[in-house]
Write a protein that holds these residues in place. Structure first.
Motif, PDB file in Angstrom:
ATOM      1  N   SER A 305       0.644  -1.309   0.577  1.00 52.11           N
ATOM      2  CA  SER A 305       0.328   0.139   0.795  1.00 52.11           C
ATOM      3  C   SER A 305       0.551   1.158   0.342  1.00 52.11           C
ATOM      4  O   SER A 305       1.942   1.401   0.647  1.00 52.11           O
ATOM      5  CB  SER A 305      -1.094  -0.162   0.870  1.00 52.11           C
ATOM      6  N   PRO A 306       0.069   2.153  -0.434  1.00 54.51           N
ATOM      7  CA  PRO A 306       0.771   3.903  -0.531  1.00 54.51           C
ATOM      8  C   PRO A 306       1.515   3.765   1.412  1.00 54.51           C
ATOM      9  O   PRO A 306       0.803   3.424   2.346  1.00 54.51           O
ATOM     10  CB  PRO A 306       0.221   4.794  -0.682  1.00 54.51           C
ATOM     11  N   SER A 307       2.115   4.943   1.306  1.00 49.74           N
ATOM     12  CA  SER A 307       2.396   5.355   2.820  1.00 49.74           C
ATOM     13  C   SER A 307       1.491   6.699   3.555  1.00 49.74           C
ATOM     14  O   SER A 307       0.944   6.928   2.288  1.00 49.74           O
ATOM     15  CB  SER A 307       3.616   5.201   3.279  1.00 49.74           C
ATOM     16  N   ALA A 308       2.602   7.165   3.892  1.00 46.29           N
ATOM     17  CA  ALA A 308       1.960   8.413   4.572  1.00 46.29           C
ATOM     18  C   ALA A 308       2.576   8.780   5.619  1.00 46.29           C
ATOM     19  O   ALA A 308       3.525   8.434   6.362  1.00 46.29           O
ATOM     20  CB  ALA A 308       0.342   8.554   5.247  1.00 46.29           C
ATOM     21  N   VAL A 309       3.282  10.547   5.040  1.00 43.45           N
ATOM     22  CA  VAL A 309       3.435  11.552   6.104  1.00 43.45           C
ATOM     23  C   VAL A 309       2.428  12.103   7.337  1.00 43.45           C
ATOM     24  O   VAL A 309       1.465  12.052   6.712  1.00 43.45           O
ATOM     25  CB  VAL A 309       4.273  12.446   5.317  1.00 43.45           C
ATOM     26  N   VAL A 310       2.906  11.592   7.917  1.00 43.96           N
ATOM     27  CA  VAL A 310       1.918  12.235   9.723  1.00 43.96           C
ATOM     28  C   VAL A 310       1.987  13.467  10.304  1.00 43.96           C
ATOM     29  O   VAL A 310       3.364  12.729  10.872  1.00 43.96           O
ATOM     30  CB  VAL A 310       1.349  11.044  10.492  1.00 43.96           C
ATOM     31  N   TRP A 311       1.781  14.251  10.613  1.00 43.99           N
ATOM     32  CA  TRP A 311       2.386  14.842  11.384  1.00 43.99           C
ATOM     33  C   TRP A 311       1.201  15.243  12.415  1.00 43.99           C
ATOM     34  O   TRP A 311       0.780  16.142  12.541  1.00 43.99           O
ATOM     35  CB  TRP A 311       2.473  16.297  10.424  1.00 43.99           C
ATOM     36  N   HIS A 312       1.819  15.111  14.034  1.00 41.76           N
ATOM     37  CA  HIS A 312       1.264  15.887  14.947  1.00 41.76           C
ATOM     38  C   HIS A 312       1.804  16.747  15.434  1.00 41.76           C
ATOM     39  O   HIS A 312       2.951  17.478  15.875  1.00 41.76           O
ATOM     40  CB  HIS A 312       1.797  14.572  16.383  1.00 41.76           C
ATOM     41  N   LEU A 313       0.998  17.582  15.290  1.00 35.92           N
ATOM     42  CA  LEU A 313       1.186  19.560  16.253  1.00 35.92           C
ATOM     43  C   LEU A 313       0.314  19.791  17.490  1.00 35.92           C
ATOM     44  O   LEU A 313      -0.564  19.399  17.720  1.00 35.92           O
ATOM     45  CB  LEU A 313       1.137  20.410  15.047  1.00 35.92           C
ATOM     46  N   GLY A 314       1.301  19.796  18.514  1.00 31.62           N
ATOM     47  CA  GLY A 314       0.921  20.469  20.018  1.00 31.62           C
ATOM     48  C   GLY A 314       0.512  22.314  19.225  1.00 31.62           C
ATOM     49  O   GLY A 314       2.058  22.430  19.184  1.00 31.62           O
ATOM     50  N   VAL A 315      -0.752  23.192  19.463  1.00 26.46           N
ATOM     51  CA  VAL A 315      -0.805  23.877  18.797  1.00 26.46           C
ATOM     52  C   VAL A 315      -1.348  24.863  19.878  1.00 26.46           C
ATOM     53  O   VAL A 315      -2.276  24.513  20.364  1.00 26.46           O
ATOM     54  CB  VAL A 315      -1.070  24.455  17.243  1.00 26.46           C
ATOM     55  N   ARG A 316      -0.994  26.124  20.105  1.00 24.83           N
ATOM     56  CA  ARG A 316      -1.869  27.412  20.600  1.00 24.83           C
ATOM     57  C   ARG A 316      -3.219  27.888  20.455  1.00 24.83           C
ATOM     58  O   ARG A 316      -2.762  27.776  19.234  1.00 24.83           O
ATOM     59  CB  ARG A 316      -1.088  28.864  20.744  1.00 24.83           C
ATOM     60  N   GLY A 317      -3.928  27.656  20.320  1.00 26.34           N
ATOM     61  CA  GLY A 317      -4.932  27.976  20.039  1.00 26.34           C
ATOM     62  C   GLY A 317      -6.338  27.085  19.804  1.00 26.34           C
ATOM     63  O   GLY A 317      -5.873  25.860  19.221  1.00 26.34           O
ATOM     64  N   LEU A 318      -7.168  27.304  19.225  1.00 27.90           N
ATOM     65  CA  LEU A 318      -9.057  26.800  18.835  1.00 27.90           C
ATOM     66  C   LEU A 318      -9.096  26.723  17.297  1.00 27.90           C
ATOM     67  O   LEU A 318      -8.666  27.721  16.971  1.00 27.90           O
ATOM     68  CB  LEU A 318      -9.745  27.004  20.041  1.00 27.90           C
ATOM     69  N   PRO A 319      -9.536  25.549  16.816  1.00 24.00           N
ATOM     70  CA  PRO A 319     -10.219  25.581  15.171  1.00 24.00           C
ATOM     71  C   PRO A 319     -11.183  26.699  15.364  1.00 24.00           C
ATOM     72  O   PRO A 319     -11.882  26.924  16.393  1.00 24.00           O
ATOM     73  CB  PRO A 319     -10.686  24.368  15.424  1.00 24.00           C
ATOM     74  N   GLU A 320     -11.464  27.607  14.304  1.00 20.28           N
ATOM     75  CA  GLU A 320     -12.533  28.256  13.966  1.00 20.28           C
ATOM     76  C   GLU A 320     -13.757  27.160  14.437  1.00 20.28           C
ATOM     77  O   GLU A 320     -14.336  25.934  13.685  1.00 20.28           O
ATOM     78  CB  GLU A 320     -12.258  28.361  12.704  1.00 20.28           C
ATOM     79  N   PRO A 321     -15.110  27.395  14.283  1.00 19.40           N
ATOM     80  CA  PRO A 321     -16.408  27.465  13.899  1.00 19.40           C
ATOM     81  C   PRO A 321     -16.977  26.643  12.909  1.00 19.40           C
ATOM     82  O   PRO A 321     -16.579  27.220  11.759  1.00 19.40           O
ATOM     83  CB  PRO A 321     -17.255  28.570  14.903  1.00 19.40           C
ATOM     84  N   GLY A 322     -17.271  25.276  12.801  1.00 19.59           N
ATOM     85  CA  GLY A 322     -17.821  25.248  12.057  1.00 19.59           C
ATOM     86  C   GLY A 322     -16.496  23.874  11.396  1.00 19.59           C
ATOM     87  O   GLY A 322     -16.920  22.836  10.668  1.00 19.59           O
ATOM     88  N   VAL A 323     -15.339  23.400  12.109  1.00 20.39           N
ATOM     89  CA  VAL A 323     -14.251  23.113  12.210  1.00 20.39           C
ATOM     90  C   VAL A 323     -14.488  21.126  13.012  1.00 20.39           C
ATOM     91  O   VAL A 323     -15.202  21.438  13.803  1.00 20.39           O
ATOM     92  CB  VAL A 323     -13.187  23.110  12.647  1.00 20.39           C
ATOM     93  N   SER A 324     -14.424  20.461  11.676  1.00 24.87           N
ATOM     94  CA  SER A 324     -14.751  18.854  12.667  1.00 24.87           C
ATOM     95  C   SER A 324     -14.062  17.959  13.263  1.00 24.87           C
ATOM     96  O   SER A 324     -12.708  18.559  13.253  1.00 24.87           O
ATOM     97  CB  SER A 324     -15.813  18.529  12.090  1.00 24.87           C
ATOM     98  N   HIS A 325     -14.382  17.099  13.544  1.00 25.73           N
ATOM     99  CA  HIS A 325     -12.805  16.460  14.328  1.00 25.73           C
ATOM    100  C   HIS A 325     -11.987  15.601  13.448  1.00 25.73           C
ATOM    101  O   HIS A 325     -10.868  15.480  13.390  1.00 25.73           O
ATOM    102  CB  HIS A 325     -14.358  14.819  15.073  1.00 25.73           C
ATOM    103  N   HIS A 326     -13.254  15.836  11.877  1.00 24.01           N
ATOM    104  CA  HIS A 326     -12.219  14.745  11.106  1.00 24.01           C
ATOM    105  C   HIS A 326     -12.137  15.556   9.948  1.00 24.01           C
ATOM    106  O   HIS A 326     -13.702  15.899  10.453  1.00 24.01           O
ATOM    107  CB  HIS A 326     -13.068  13.715  10.883  1.00 24.01           C
ATOM    108  N   ASN A 327     -11.533  16.576   9.428  1.00 21.78           N
ATOM    109  CA  ASN A 327     -11.406  17.043   8.153  1.00 21.78           C
ATOM    110  C   ASN A 327     -10.590  16.654   7.056  1.00 21.78           C
ATOM    111  O   ASN A 327     -10.056  16.596   7.207  1.00 21.78           O
ATOM    112  CB  ASN A 327     -10.747  18.504   8.652  1.00 21.78           C
ATOM    113  N   ILE A 328     -12.401  16.538   5.537  1.00 24.79           N
ATOM    114  CA  ILE A 328     -10.963  15.738   4.960  1.00 24.79           C
ATOM    115  C   ILE A 328     -10.493  16.821   3.841  1.00 24.79           C
ATOM    116  O   ILE A 328     -11.881  17.613   3.452  1.00 24.79           O
ATOM    117  CB  ILE A 328     -11.718  14.525   4.206  1.00 24.79           C
ATOM    118  N   HIS A 329      -9.614  17.233   3.242  1.00 22.43           N
ATOM    119  CA  HIS A 329      -9.177  18.099   2.015  1.00 22.43           C
ATOM    120  C   HIS A 329      -9.123  17.979   1.093  1.00 22.43           C
ATOM    121  O   HIS A 329      -7.629  17.516   0.716  1.00 22.43           O
ATOM    122  CB  HIS A 329      -8.379  19.373   2.805  1.00 22.43           C
ATOM    123  N   PHE A 330      -9.912  17.899   0.257  1.00 24.12           N
ATOM    124  CA  PHE A 330      -9.682  16.927  -1.582  1.00 24.12           C
ATOM    125  C   PHE A 330      -9.496  18.047  -2.558  1.00 24.12           C
ATOM    126  O   PHE A 330      -9.122  19.135  -2.165  1.00 24.12           O
ATOM    127  CB  PHE A 330     -11.023  16.593  -2.224  1.00 24.12           C
TER     128      PHE A 330
END
Length: 508
Positions: A305-330
């Motif tokens: 199978s293909p592989s994946a790059v996974v980036w784990h980030l701890g960031v200051r700040g919260l997502p904007e309203p309307g952002v979900s737990h899982h977000n797919i950007h096509f």
């Protein structure tokens, strides 16, 4: 009778639960200090990151091994259903949310894609359910001894043919919906099987059924790592023993039959056993533990199978309203992007990406006012790709950072961990992919590497490299199938094992 399980990932833990519940004396050997395997954990500067799967479906398959040791899923892992399961963001700026339940999703499709596609949705769900009912007991939750086993239920095979299960997934979706966005939304799951939608068989629409119809769940506390913790806790309470921080160096074999006699740890300690369940990635298992054996034919020229790059980030700040737990950007590209990934062995020219924000549903995973992000981009595996990851690591991080900024996610980074195919390879995953062998027809069902090694009686495999395949639901089933194999072997061996000499030897 004694069984050693190598690895406390989800497959090993499921096997341990089933075996312990059936009365075997089980010892689980895990090289890390905590259970989980690929479903591991990083805790850093107040942030908690799941290192493995981020999408949890088919919770009854977690309940099954827990039930085997007398534990209850709701007591061990309280969960909430995510609704929407996904927020799909498209390159034209439009959004479709995958809602739970026919009525809610039909309404979502009507509002975003029109009445024609909304009317087609019920028939689509019926088709998915028919595929699932036909496949699960007969082709997924089943041990195969040979491809001829497929002929044991000709009525089921005929039904799958009638349902179009052996056609192509991409075509099956396009026949049902007119909106190109729905084609992507209901076929991207082929990536979990290691294939492009236009290459994957339609039978893999069962993955779409699992997350888009049955729903996506998330533990109320502890993130995805709560799942292996619960399985390990239940197994240990029922009598299984766990040896953390220990690695297996050799599988010991009997001098009379060549069957397993136990394992030797890196420390030199030997653990006697009547059977061994190995959950290492199969090519790694043969290389490290069975060097004297030629790998089976299915592993000599494998397609990964293909592989994946996974980036784990701890960031200051919260997502904007309307952002979900899982977000797919096509991205704009679809077919061409898969050609980049799987045929040319290059980065996707216009990548689609997954952004998961677990702290939205479990704020304990990040400090107050902060967020944990999991960003995934599919990339070629090391066997097929032409990418120098030593050089590409930095540019990949900068591209992902730019993507997050463009999409409005918080990007004030406090701590981070970028995982590339080289890192997956260092963790023992063949070809640098956490998704094992692709689910081509020649690597599916009875054609996938078997979960028994006939040349070493009593050695059983479990995990994503063997049957039934990749993904949390599949590896949980794999653990149960491995336990069934152990039971078959020990029952067959019981009449003579008491009288045979038990001299262990190391081979290889």
């Amino acid at each position: 009778m004694r069984v050693v399980v190598i690895g406390a990932g989800l497959a090993g833990l499921a096997a341990a639960c089933h075996l312990t519940g059936r009365g075997y004396e089980v010892t689980v050997v895990e090289r890390e200090d905590v259970p989980g395997g690929r479903n591991g954990l990083i805790v850093r500067e107040g942030f908690t990151f799941d290192t493995g799967p981020s999408v949890l479906t088919m919770r009854d398959l977690i309940a099954d091994p827990l039930r085997a040791v007398g534990a209850d899923l709701d007591d061990m892992i309280p969960m909430r259903r995510l609704d929407p399961a996904y927020r799909a963001q498209f390159a034209d700026g439009s959004t479709i949310r995958v809602r739970y339940g026919r009525e809610a999703m039909r309404t979502e499709i009507a509002d975003t894609c029109g009445s024609v596609d909304a009317a087609a949705f019920d028939g689509f769900v019926d088709w998915l359910q028919d595929l699932y009912v036909a496949e699960m007991p007969h082709f997924i939750d089943r041990n195969f001894n040979s491809p001829l086993d497929l002929l044991s239920r000709p009525d089921v095979a005929a039904k799958l043919v009638r349902l179009g299960g052996f056609g192509r997934l991409g075509n099956a979706i396009r026949r049902r919906f007119t909106d190109d966005r729905l084609h992507r939304l209901f076929s991207f799951q082929a990536m979990y099987a290691g294939l492009a939608p236009d290459e994957a068989l339609a039978i893999y629409a069962v993955i779409t059924y699992m997350d888009s119809i049955e729903g996506v769940w998330f533990p109320e506390s502890g993130g995805m790592h709560a799942v292996p913790v619960a399985l390990a806790t239940a197994a240990e309470k029922a009598g299984a023993q766990f040896r953390y921080g220990a690695s297996v160096a050799d599988v010991l074999r009997r001098s009379d039959t060549g069957g397993v006699a136990g394992v030797r740890l890196d420390s030199g300690e030997q653990l006697a056993a009547d059977a061994v369940v190995c959950t290492l990635d199969l090519p790694t298992a043969y290389e490290k533990l069975l060097p004297d054996l030629t790998p089976p034919r299915s592993l000599r020229r494998p397609r990964y199978s293909p592989s994946a790059v996974v980036w784990h980030l701890g960031v200051r700040g919260l997502p904007e309203p309307g952002v979900s737990h899982h977000n797919i950007h096509f991205g704009h590209e679809w077919g061409g992007a898969f050609d980049d990934l799987m045929k040319r062995g290059t980065l996707m020219g216009d990548a689609s990406r997954l952004v998961t924000i677990p702290s939205l549903d479990d704020p304990s995973l990040a400090p107050e006012g902060c967020s944990t992000l999991f960003v995934l981009e599919p990339v070629p595996n090391l066997a097929d790709g032409h990418i120098d990851w030593v050089r590409e690591r930095g540019p990949m991080r900068e591209r992902l950072l730019g993507f997050l900024e463009q999409e409005g996610y918080p990007t004030d980074v406090v701590t981070e961990e970028l995982v590339t195919p080289l890192d997956w390879q260092q963790q023992g995953m063949a070809a640098g992919t956490p998704f094992a062998l692709a689910h081509t027809f020649a690597q599916t069902g009875p054609f996938r590497p078997a979960n028994v090694e006939r040349r070493v009686p009593g050695l059983v495999f479990s995990g994503s490299g063997t049957v039934p395949g990749v993904g949390v639901p599949m590896v949980l089933i794999s653990g149960k199938l491995a336990a069934d194999r152990v039971g078959e072997y020990l029952r067959d061996d019981a009449s003579t094992s008491a009288t045979r000499p038990r001299r262990a030897s190391r081979r290889g």
